[in-house]
Write an enzyme that holds these catalytic residues in place. Structure first.
Site, PDB file in Angstrom:
ATOM      1  N   SER A 185      -2.462   0.101  14.960  1.00  0.00           N
ATOM      2  CA  SER A 185      -3.079  -0.845  14.012  1.00  0.00           C
ATOM      3  C   SER A 185      -4.385  -1.427  14.540  1.00  0.00           C
ATOM      4  O   SER A 185      -4.568  -1.581  15.744  1.00  0.00           O
ATOM      5  CB  SER A 185      -2.117  -1.992  13.726  1.00  0.00           C
ATOM      6  OG  SER A 185      -0.866  -1.502  13.350  1.00  0.00           O
ATOM      7  N   SER A 187       7.316  -3.970   3.537  1.00  0.00           N
ATOM      8  CA  SER A 187       8.232  -3.548   2.464  1.00  0.00           C
ATOM      9  C   SER A 187       7.477  -2.861   1.316  1.00  0.00           C
ATOM     10  O   SER A 187       7.970  -1.887   0.735  1.00  0.00           O
ATOM     11  CB  SER A 187       8.996  -4.764   1.920  1.00  0.00           C
ATOM     12  OG  SER A 187       9.849  -5.267   2.914  1.00  0.00           O
ATOM     13  N   GLN A 246      33.857 -21.896  -4.226  1.00  0.00           N
ATOM     14  CA  GLN A 246      33.481 -20.584  -4.744  1.00  0.00           C
ATOM     15  C   GLN A 246      32.021 -20.225  -4.432  1.00  0.00           C
ATOM     16  O   GLN A 246      31.700 -19.063  -4.194  1.00  0.00           O
ATOM     17  CB  GLN A 246      33.723 -20.536  -6.249  1.00  0.00           C
ATOM     18  CG  GLN A 246      33.998 -19.126  -6.720  1.00  0.00           C
ATOM     19  CD  GLN A 246      34.483 -19.093  -8.148  1.00  0.00           C
ATOM     20  OE1 GLN A 246      33.927 -19.762  -9.005  1.00  0.00           O
ATOM     21  NE2 GLN A 246      35.516 -18.328  -8.407  1.00  0.00           N
ATOM     22  N   GLY A 294      -3.212  -2.153   9.072  1.00  0.00           N
ATOM     23  CA  GLY A 294      -2.163  -1.356   9.698  1.00  0.00           C
ATOM     24  C   GLY A 294      -1.346  -0.572   8.687  1.00  0.00           C
ATOM     25  O   GLY A 294      -0.661   0.379   9.036  1.00  0.00           O
ATOM     26  N   TRP A 350      -2.200  -6.121  17.475  1.00  0.00           N
ATOM     27  CA  TRP A 350      -0.728  -6.143  17.406  1.00  0.00           C
ATOM     28  C   TRP A 350      -0.017  -5.196  18.359  1.00  0.00           C
ATOM     29  O   TRP A 350       1.136  -4.850  18.104  1.00  0.00           O
ATOM     30  CB  TRP A 350      -0.230  -5.809  15.979  1.00  0.00           C
ATOM     31  CG  TRP A 350      -0.954  -6.421  14.848  1.00  0.00           C
ATOM     32  CD1 TRP A 350      -1.698  -5.780  13.909  1.00  0.00           C
ATOM     33  CD2 TRP A 350      -0.983  -7.809  14.493  1.00  0.00           C
ATOM     34  NE1 TRP A 350      -2.190  -6.666  12.999  1.00  0.00           N
ATOM     35  CE2 TRP A 350      -1.767  -7.929  13.335  1.00  0.00           C
ATOM     36  CE3 TRP A 350      -0.413  -8.953  15.042  1.00  0.00           C
ATOM     37  CZ2 TRP A 350      -1.996  -9.138  12.715  1.00  0.00           C
ATOM     38  CZ3 TRP A 350      -0.661 -10.167  14.432  1.00  0.00           C
ATOM     39  CH2 TRP A 350      -1.439 -10.237  13.279  1.00  0.00           C
ATOM     40  N   GLU A 390       6.167  -2.086  11.335  1.00  0.00           N
ATOM     41  CA  GLU A 390       6.684  -0.721  11.117  1.00  0.00           C
ATOM     42  C   GLU A 390       6.596  -0.348   9.634  1.00  0.00           C
ATOM     43  O   GLU A 390       7.458   0.313   9.088  1.00  0.00           O
ATOM     44  CB  GLU A 390       8.150  -0.674  11.603  1.00  0.00           C
ATOM     45  CG  GLU A 390       8.642   0.686  12.014  1.00  0.00           C
ATOM     46  CD  GLU A 390       8.226   1.059  13.421  1.00  0.00           C
ATOM     47  OE1 GLU A 390       8.027   0.172  14.270  1.00  0.00           O
ATOM     48  OE2 GLU A 390       8.053   2.252  13.644  1.00  0.00           O
ATOM     49  N   ARG A 442      11.714   3.253  11.998  1.00  0.00           N
ATOM     50  CA  ARG A 442      12.151   2.530  10.789  1.00  0.00           C
ATOM     51  C   ARG A 442      13.663   2.341  10.796  1.00  0.00           C
ATOM     52  O   ARG A 442      14.157   1.263  10.439  1.00  0.00           O
ATOM     53  CB  ARG A 442      11.716   3.308   9.535  1.00  0.00           C
ATOM     54  CG  ARG A 442      10.258   3.081   9.269  1.00  0.00           C
ATOM     55  CD  ARG A 442       9.641   3.926   8.210  1.00  0.00           C
ATOM     56  NE  ARG A 442       8.190   3.710   8.285  1.00  0.00           N
ATOM     57  CZ  ARG A 442       7.276   4.479   7.754  1.00  0.00           C
ATOM     58  NH1 ARG A 442       7.630   5.544   7.076  1.00  0.00           N
ATOM     59  NH2 ARG A 442       6.005   4.200   7.881  1.00  0.00           N
TER      60      ARG A 442
HETATM   61  C1  LIG Z   1       4.725  -8.908  15.629  1.00  0.00           C
HETATM   62  C2  LIG Z   1       4.037  -7.632  15.299  1.00  0.00           C
HETATM   63  C3  LIG Z   1       4.154  -6.543  16.159  1.00  0.00           C
HETATM   64  C4  LIG Z   1       3.463  -5.364  15.888  1.00  0.00           C
HETATM   65  N1  LIG Z   1       3.507  -4.331  16.794  1.00  0.00           N
HETATM   66  C5  LIG Z   1       2.690  -3.261  16.630  1.00  0.00           C
HETATM   67  C6  LIG Z   1       2.536  -2.265  17.649  1.00  0.00           C
HETATM   68  O1  LIG Z   1       3.193  -2.331  18.703  1.00  0.00           O
HETATM   69  N2  LIG Z   1       1.634  -1.276  17.459  1.00  0.00           N
HETATM   70  C7  LIG Z   1       0.891  -1.170  16.325  1.00  0.00           C
HETATM   71  O2  LIG Z   1       0.094  -0.242  16.214  1.00  0.00           O
HETATM   72  N3  LIG Z   1       1.025  -2.074  15.312  1.00  0.00           N
HETATM   73  C8  LIG Z   1       1.893  -3.119  15.454  1.00  0.00           C
HETATM   74  N4  LIG Z   1       2.013  -4.074  14.466  1.00  0.00           N
HETATM   75  C9  LIG Z   1       1.210  -3.929  13.254  1.00  0.00           C
HETATM   76  C10 LIG Z   1       2.028  -3.722  12.000  1.00  0.00           C
HETATM   77  O3  LIG Z   1       2.518  -2.418  11.954  1.00  0.00           O
HETATM   78  C11 LIG Z   1       1.085  -4.090  10.837  1.00  0.00           C
HETATM   79  O4  LIG Z   1       0.958  -5.500  10.810  1.00  0.00           O
HETATM   80  C12 LIG Z   1       1.613  -3.607   9.513  1.00  0.00           C
HETATM   81  O5  LIG Z   1       1.599  -2.206   9.478  1.00  0.00           O
HETATM   82  C13 LIG Z   1       0.766  -4.142   8.359  1.00  0.00           C
HETATM   83  O6  LIG Z   1      -0.580  -3.968   8.598  1.00  0.00           O
HETATM   84  P1  LIG Z   1      -1.599  -5.211   8.407  1.00  0.00           P
HETATM   85  O7  LIG Z   1      -1.046  -6.355   9.122  1.00  0.00           O
HETATM   86  O8  LIG Z   1      -2.954  -4.770   8.791  1.00  0.00           O
HETATM   87  O9  LIG Z   1      -1.550  -5.531   6.880  1.00  0.00           O
HETATM   88  P2  LIG Z   1      -2.436  -4.851   5.712  1.00  0.00           P
HETATM   89  O10 LIG Z   1      -2.454  -3.376   5.873  1.00  0.00           O
HETATM   90  O11 LIG Z   1      -3.722  -5.554   5.608  1.00  0.00           O
HETATM   91  O12 LIG Z   1      -1.556  -5.226   4.450  1.00  0.00           O
HETATM   92  C14 LIG Z   1      -1.317  -6.615   4.098  1.00  0.00           C
HETATM   93  C15 LIG Z   1      -0.230  -6.703   3.064  1.00  0.00           C
HETATM   94  O13 LIG Z   1      -0.693  -6.115   1.869  1.00  0.00           O
HETATM   95  C16 LIG Z   1       0.359  -5.489   1.176  1.00  0.00           C
HETATM   96  N5  LIG Z   1      -0.038  -4.108   0.890  1.00  0.00           N
HETATM   97  C17 LIG Z   1      -0.786  -3.281   1.668  1.00  0.00           C
HETATM   98  N6  LIG Z   1      -0.992  -2.106   1.056  1.00  0.00           N
HETATM   99  C18 LIG Z   1      -0.358  -2.207  -0.152  1.00  0.00           C
HETATM  100  C19 LIG Z   1      -0.171  -1.298  -1.247  1.00  0.00           C
HETATM  101  N7  LIG Z   1      -0.685  -0.050  -1.224  1.00  0.00           N
HETATM  102  N8  LIG Z   1       0.542  -1.721  -2.305  1.00  0.00           N
HETATM  103  C20 LIG Z   1       1.077  -2.968  -2.333  1.00  0.00           C
HETATM  104  N9  LIG Z   1       0.947  -3.860  -1.321  1.00  0.00           N
HETATM  105  C21 LIG Z   1       0.251  -3.476  -0.254  1.00  0.00           C
HETATM  106  C22 LIG Z   1       1.617  -5.588   2.060  1.00  0.00           C
HETATM  107  O14 LIG Z   1       2.402  -6.670   1.616  1.00  0.00           O
HETATM  108  C23 LIG Z   1       1.044  -5.929   3.416  1.00  0.00           C
HETATM  109  O15 LIG Z   1       1.966  -6.732   4.183  1.00  0.00           O
HETATM  110  C24 LIG Z   1       2.701  -5.260  14.700  1.00  0.00           C
HETATM  111  C25 LIG Z   1       2.608  -6.348  13.833  1.00  0.00           C
HETATM  112  C26 LIG Z   1       3.255  -7.521  14.123  1.00  0.00           C
HETATM  113  C27 LIG Z   1       3.120  -8.689  13.174  1.00  0.00           C
END
Ligand SMILES: Cc1cc2nc3c(=O)[nH]c(=O)nc-3n(C[C@H](O)[C@H](O)[C@H](O)COP(=O)(O)OP(=O)(O)OC[C@H]3O[C@@H](n4cnc5c(N)ncnc54)[C@H](O)[C@@H]3O)c2cc1C
Length: 391
Positions: A134, A372, A285, A139, A165, A369, A249
């Site tokens: 990322s 959702s 309940q 990411g 990250w 990872e 996953r």
């Molecule tokens: C604690 C932590 C540990 C991590 N560890 C690692 C690691 O070890 N190595 C590594 O490489 N990465 C790591 N990551 C990165 C992680 O995989 C990314 O945060 C994640 O893939 C989302 O990428 P982003 O944060 O850039 O969000 P973005 O890609 O900017 O997306 C933001 C939000 O937009 C929404 N979204 C995005 N695209 C779409 C779509 N097409 N349709 C609908 N909604 C959408 C989703 O809700 C998403 O959460 C880590 C992240 C965290 C928070």
């Protein structure tokens, strides 16, 4: 005797039971003397628990046997991962490697020298490693977002860029960094490199996050690595990571199941003994329904997870099933922990009980990872085919 209602092979059942016992007898006492508000267990305790786990034979269980790992199948891994997760913090996980991490799976496809210099010592000497895919540009869709470049210069590559990250990079010996070797070729222009943590030009800064163990960001400023550190061929980076996506996953799904089961156990104990308005909570309940819903949803999430793992072991394409399992199990896990906290009332809010740790951890699991929404997109894309891409 059955395990989770299934007649599992006795060896697997015994392994899961033994790990579960290790968690109860070795990890819970350490957590009991760790202040509830602490962000994780002290590093010395982690190291001691790692050593005990290793002595007990729970070490890098998912890594291939030919490299000294346990060689667990995907199905076996999800069964034991659920048991490994049943404690307050996500680290340590008995059965994994140093700091809860195993060698990056891309390296299993590395050259004999890479195996000898990185994979074997990671398992033998308890090295830890990070994975940096990322970036600040995103990411969810790394193939488009990766801006870090790796430019070939004779016998070396020069890496420049910024990674976000990268979990564990603050105590890792090395990591696998994904960088662009070809500006034109989206996905197939990404390559994977081994980068030693002490390589000049690389800096690691912590990022505080909701869950107990934080993550890091990396700056790569003219980082020079030998061509021998390229894993596989140039452009193969994502192909090498495929296996990681399914196993990764499903590990998140299995951990969510373990934590949700434990949250239910806490709530059951409370409901059986806590009286309000002259009657036990167990007789209400509203409480019964919350517990019943949790039971049904956890079991449904387990079926999805075990089915995906089974498909992967049969050689089938389990990517969409793994997406469904990760999506459902982490969403259900979060919902269940929230509902069980409600049954526990004020006690559910304290840091002395593990539920609030799980609440924060599972909130993060719904994003890492693959968030959702991305899992839903991957499932819909398989259903709709090219129509999902507007073609
Ligand atoms: C604690 C932590 C540990 C991590 N560890 C690692 C690691 O070890 N190595 C590594 O490489 N990465 C790591 N990551 C990165 C992680 O995989 C990314 O945060 C994640 O893939 C989302 O990428 P982003 O944060 O850039 O969000 P973005 O890609 O900017 O997306 C933001 C939000 O937009 C929404 N979204 C995005 N695209 C779409 C779509 N097409 N349709 C609908 N909604 C959408 C989703 O809700 C998403 O959460 C880590 C992240 C965290 C928070």
């Amino acid at each position: 005797m059955t395990f989770q209602g299934f007649d599992l092979p006795s060896e697997l059942r015994m392994l899961a039971d033994t790990i579960s016992e290790f968690v109860r007898e070795e990890i819970w006492p350490v957590e009991a003397r760790t202040p509830g508000h602490a962000r994780g267990i002290a590093p010395d305790d982690i190291e001691q628990l790692q050593k005990k786990a290793r002595d007990a034979g729970f070490w890098c269980l998912e890594a291939p046997e030919r490299f000294g790992g346990g060689g667990l199948s995907v199905f076996e891994s999800v069964v034991v991962s659920e048991q490994m997760a049943k404690h307050r913090y996500s680290i340590p996980r008995p059965g994994s490697g140093a700091f809860g991490l195993e060698p990056p799976v891309a390296l299993y496809h590395g050259s004999p020298t890479q195996i000898e210099q990185y994979v074997l010592p990671t398992i033998e000497n308890a090295w830890s490693a990070f994975i940096a895919i990322s970036e600040p540009t995103g990411g969810s869709d790394p193939a488009r977002a990766i801006r870090t470049t790796a430019i070939r210069e004779g016998d070396t590559y020069r890496l420049n860029g910024h990674k976000m990250w990268a979990s564990g990079a603050d105590h890792a010996r090395y990591g696998v960094v994904y960088a662009r070797t070809d500006r034109e070729n989206g996905r197939s222009g990404i390559s994977a490199f081994i980068v030693d943590s002490d390589t000049p030009g690389m800096t690691v800064d912590p990022i505080a996050v909701l869950r107990d163990h934080w993550t890091t960001e990396l700056t790569l400023d003219d980082v020079i690595v030998p061509v021998e550190n390229l894993i596989g061929e140039a452009g193969q980076g994502f192909a090498l990571a495929q296996e990681f996506f399914v196993r990764g996953r499903l590990r998140y799904a299995a951990q969510a199941l373990g934590v949700a089961e434990e949250a239910v156990r806490h709530a059951l104990e409370w409901a059986r003994t806590r009286e309000t308005f002259g009657a036990l909570l167990a007789t209400r309940q509203a409480v019964q329904f919350a517990l019943a819903d949790a039971r049904v949803e956890i079991d449904a999430a387990r079926y999805l997870t075990w089915d995906a793992a089974w498909t992967a072991d049969q050689g089938g394409d389990a990517r969409t099933k793994a997406s469904a399992a990760k999506l459902y199990a982490t969403e259900v896990g979060f919902k269940v922990v929230d509902a069980m906290m409600q049954i526990l009332g004020g006690m559910g809010m304290t840091c002395e009980l593990p539920l609030e740790h799980w609440f924060r951890g599972l909130r993060v699991s719904r994003v890492v990872e693959g968030p959702s929404e991305i899992q839903r997109y991957l499932i819909a894309r398989e259903m709709l085919g090219s129509a999902a891409l507007g073609r």
